[in-house]
Write a protein that holds these residues in place. Structure first.
Motif, PDB file in Angstrom:
ATOM      1  N   GLU A  93       0.525  -1.104   0.250  1.00  0.00           N
ATOM      2  CA  GLU A  93       0.025   0.186  -0.137  1.00  0.00           C
ATOM      3  C   GLU A  93       0.886   0.903   0.009  1.00  0.00           C
ATOM      4  O   GLU A  93       1.144   1.168   0.847  1.00  0.00           O
ATOM      5  CB  GLU A  93      -0.288   0.461   0.650  1.00  0.00           C
ATOM      6  CG  GLU A  93      -1.703   0.790   1.108  1.00  0.00           C
ATOM      7  CD  GLU A  93      -3.123   0.351   1.102  1.00  0.00           C
ATOM      8  OE1 GLU A  93      -4.105   1.291   0.140  1.00  0.00           O
ATOM      9  OE2 GLU A  93      -3.202  -0.567   0.096  1.00  0.00           O
ATOM     10  N   THR A  94       0.853   2.310  -0.662  1.00  0.00           N
ATOM     11  CA  THR A  94       1.844   3.738  -1.026  1.00  0.00           C
ATOM     12  C   THR A  94       0.738   4.312  -0.707  1.00  0.00           C
ATOM     13  O   THR A  94      -0.248   5.018  -2.519  1.00  0.00           O
ATOM     14  CB  THR A  94       2.799   3.071  -2.395  1.00  0.00           C
ATOM     15  OG1 THR A  94       3.203   2.158  -2.292  1.00  0.00           O
ATOM     16  CG2 THR A  94       3.686   4.490  -2.316  1.00  0.00           C
ATOM     17  N   HIS A 103      -2.526  -2.563  -2.802  1.00  0.00           N
ATOM     18  CA  HIS A 103      -1.599  -3.897  -2.396  1.00  0.00           C
ATOM     19  C   HIS A 103      -2.133  -4.486  -3.942  1.00  0.00           C
ATOM     20  O   HIS A 103      -2.846  -4.719  -4.168  1.00  0.00           O
ATOM     21  CB  HIS A 103      -0.901  -4.759  -1.823  1.00  0.00           C
ATOM     22  CG  HIS A 103      -0.681  -5.683  -1.847  1.00  0.00           C
ATOM     23  ND1 HIS A 103       0.580  -5.832  -2.576  1.00  0.00           N
ATOM     24  CD2 HIS A 103      -1.193  -6.809  -2.330  1.00  0.00           C
ATOM     25  CE1 HIS A 103       0.427  -7.299  -2.212  1.00  0.00           C
ATOM     26  NE2 HIS A 103      -0.170  -7.973  -2.015  1.00  0.00           N
ATOM     27  N   GLY A 104      -0.630  -5.212  -5.444  1.00  0.00           N
ATOM     28  CA  GLY A 104      -1.196  -5.552  -6.188  1.00  0.00           C
ATOM     29  C   GLY A 104      -1.713  -4.761  -7.182  1.00  0.00           C
ATOM     30  O   GLY A 104      -1.871  -4.953  -8.514  1.00  0.00           O
TER      31      GLY A 104
END
Length: 154
Positions: A93-94, A103-104
């Motif tokens: 997560e950013t 994420h992903g």
């Protein structure tokens, strides 16, 4: 690194170096072919450097004096990048400014488009949304790791 991994890295460098050099030359020649005034200025610069001696070896100093040609090559590569887009998978997560990357998520940067249009924040957000939609559509494919067979011949 294993011998196989080293071989993969070397193969990548050898191919990419050759490919990007060939593309840089092709893009510059194309750019010059469609811009007669720029082509004329390059020829004038080369005539100034070499004068009447067209057969002498090119020196390091000659290359340093090819300032206009250098700008032409850089502009050709800006307009026609050898790597027009690249993608990355978000590993955690950013948050980047006002953007949140899950994420992903598969993200893609399209250099070819970014060099041609001033994107507004709205345009940028629409592109991010499209990438998110594509990520959901192809989630099962994007989550797969691509593994090369160790015994395959490169």
């Amino acid at each position: 690194m294993t011998n196989y991994e080293i071989r993969q890295e070397v193969d990548t460098f050898m191919f990419e170096g050759h490919d990007t050099t060939a593309f840089a030359i092709a893009a510059t020649l194309y750019y010059l072919s469609i811009n007669r005034q720029i082509q004329t200025k390059v020829v004038e610069e080369l005539n100034t450097i070499f004068g009447d001696d067209k057969h002498r070896a090119i020196s390091h100093e000659d290359l340093q004096n090819m300032r206009y040609l250098e700008m032409v090559i850089k502009e050709a590569l800006r307009l026609y990048p050898s790597v027009p887009f690249f993608g990355r998978k978000v590993l955690k997560e950013t948050k980047l400014g006002f953007l949140q990357f899950s994420h992903g998520l598969f993200t893609e940067t399209q250099n070819f488009i970014l060099t041609r249009k001033n994107l507004t924040q709205k345009d940028f957000l629409l592109k991010i949304k499209l990438v998110e939609i594509l990520s959901v559509m192809f989630h099962s494919v994007l989550d797969q790791e691509i593994v090369l067979d160790k015994d395959s011949q490169c």
